[in-house]
Design an enzyme around this catalytic site. Structure first.
Site, PDB file in Angstrom:
ATOM      1  N   ASN A 144      37.802   3.525 -59.559  1.00  0.00           N
ATOM      2  CA  ASN A 144      36.724   2.592 -59.246  1.00  0.00           C
ATOM      3  C   ASN A 144      35.975   2.994 -57.983  1.00  0.00           C
ATOM      4  OD1 ASN A 144      36.858   0.587 -61.298  1.00  0.00           O
ATOM      5  ND2 ASN A 144      38.772  -0.155 -60.430  1.00  0.00           N
ATOM      6  N   HIS A 194      32.191  -3.436 -64.809  1.00  0.00           N
ATOM      7  CA  HIS A 194      32.493  -4.702 -64.123  1.00  0.00           C
ATOM      8  C   HIS A 194      31.282  -5.635 -64.062  1.00  0.00           C
ATOM      9  CE1 HIS A 194      36.311  -3.058 -61.933  1.00  0.00           C
ATOM     10  NE2 HIS A 194      36.366  -2.976 -63.258  1.00  0.00           N
ATOM     11  N   TYR A 244      34.604 -10.446 -63.902  1.00  0.00           N
ATOM     12  CA  TYR A 244      33.944 -10.073 -62.650  1.00  0.00           C
ATOM     13  C   TYR A 244      32.640 -10.845 -62.445  1.00  0.00           C
ATOM     14  CZ  TYR A 244      37.234  -6.249 -62.043  1.00  0.00           C
ATOM     15  OH  TYR A 244      38.387  -5.521 -61.857  1.00  0.00           O
TER      16      TYR A 244
END
Length: 421
Positions: A144, A194, A244
């Site tokens: 990420n 996300h 998210y």
């Protein structure tokens, strides 16, 4: 077949190993190399990995090394799952943004930018090492922020596909609610890493009937609880947002929540200490139940499926991945990286067509894509002004005073990882 895992000392790795062992017919690995600079962690994880292979009868060889060049040499695919700065850096990412009244989270907002700035240069260096030793190897990025990191890799000309476990998590949960096999559930999954929505849930494949309205009518409470959002939000949208999205749809409430409880980083750090103690037990030969709380659910299944397809060994024909836009979402630049259903094979990932999106979604996608472009420029070229502009562009920041304060804090907390600071 040889696979290399950079960040192989992660406590995530036994989840991956378990998947490799169970799904060895889909992905027949002859040699698996776990690469990590933390020798103590690598010894513990590597030992457990070998015991898992042995217990499940996997004939493959597992090698551990701290030498990236040696580890990736002749690999058919290289999986990236590293965390620059470790949990200590994550703890900072989740803390200092709250001081300014902004969400503290490791992949989005100011904390996500900090992680991108630390991570992109390291990943690009590793990718260049892969290219020098084996230019035909595929790079699968699970590191990420996946969207920004994958965009950096693709813009540098690497054979890369980004992977996230959010979509496969939804697929598995929806399949259970619908009482069908997971492989029968096809998601119309669209957005950025996300920042995605499930706009349809189809049974039987891309052309199957959309059962999302019935799914929400029958199981809306369970879906909303899993998202940690009020059901009213899901009902009004008529789609299923990634969890998210709560950072956007409930920003102020989430900030107050985060201020009143221990950070996720602190929880994970404590969990990792327990896991590493368990991994050191020579009698342990399977992934412990505690690992399910660590995160990354179904990560191994998604990774095996993607690697198998890219390496021409079968795998599902359609998978949710992070790949280049190339006109799929016409309101974004062609070189943007999007997270959508794609046809995946040895030639790479090609997004399936996406129906026109409601401006409620396309507007936010475009906004965050602009931030990601500025974030990548900051990661590649450095400079306080680039960091400030990326923060100002992020919809979770967006105000001049906040961007100024957050820039100062970001640089102060990450100076050791920023060559230009």
């Amino acid at each position: 077949m040889k696979l290399a895992v950079v960040g192989g000392g992660s406590t995530y790795t036994p989840e991956l190993i378990d998947g490799f062992a169970r799904l060895r017919d889909t992905l027949p690995i002859g040699e698996l190399v776990l690469i990590d600079p933390a020798a103590d962690r690598l010894d513990l994880v590597g030992g457990l990995a070998r015991r898992i292979f042995t217990k499940q009868g996997h004939p493959g060889r597992i090698v551990t090394t701290s030498d990236v060049d040696a580890g990736v040499a002749d690999a058919d695919a290289v999986l990236l799952q590293l965390r620059v700065g470790g949990q200590a850096a994550r703890q900072q990412d989740e803390t200092w943004p709250l001081e300014c009244g902004c969400v503290g989270q490791e992949t989005t907002g100011a904390g996500g930018l900090a992680k991108a700035l630390r991570t992109v240069p390291v990943v690009l260096d590793i990718a260049e090492r892969v290219r020098r030793t084996n230019p035909d190897a595929w790079i699968i990025d699970f590191t990420n922020p996946v969207g920004i990191v994958t965009r950096a890799l693709l813009q540098a000309g690497h054979k890369a596909v980004g992977l996230c476990n959010v979509a496969i998590g939804f697929q598995r949960k929806f399949a259970k609610l619908l009482d069908v096999a997971p492989g029968q559930v096809h998601l119309d999954h669209v957005g950025l890493n996300h920042l995605t929505w499930e706009t349809a849930v189809r049974v039987g494949g891309p052309d199957g009937a959309d059962v999302l309205p019935k799914l929400l009518a029958d199981h809306g409470d369970a879906v909303a609880e899993d998202l940690r959002m009020p059901r009213a939000i899901v009902d009004r949208l008529g789609v299923v947002p990634s969890y998210y999205l709560r950072y956007y749809y409930q920003h102020d409430a989430v900030v107050e929540e985060l201020r009143t409880k221990p950070s996720r980083a602190a929880e994970v750090a404590a969990m990792e200490r327990q896991l590493l103690d368990m991994y050191g037990d020579p009698a342990l030969d399977e992934k412990p139940a505690l690992l399910a709380k660590r995160g990354g659910a179904y990560y191994s299944e998604a990774a095996v499926d993607l690697a198998a397809s890219l390496l021409g060994n079968g795998g599902s024909p359609y998978q949710v991945v992070n790949t280049v836009n190339n006109g799929t979402l016409p309101f974004l630049p062609d070189d943007a990286v999007i997270e959508v259903q794609a046809a995946v094979d040895g030639a790479g990932a090609r997004p399936l067509p996406v129906e026109r999106l409601d401006p409620l979604y396309s507007g936010l996608i475009a906004h965050v894509t602009g931030y990601e472009e500025l974030a990548l420029q900051a990661a590649l070229h450095g400079g306080r002004d680039r960091v400030f502009k990326a923060l100002l562009a992020h919809p979770l920041v967006g105000q001049y005073a906040y961007a100024e304060q957050l820039t100062d804090r970001l640089v102060a907390h990450n100076r050791e990882h920023l060559a230009w600071a």
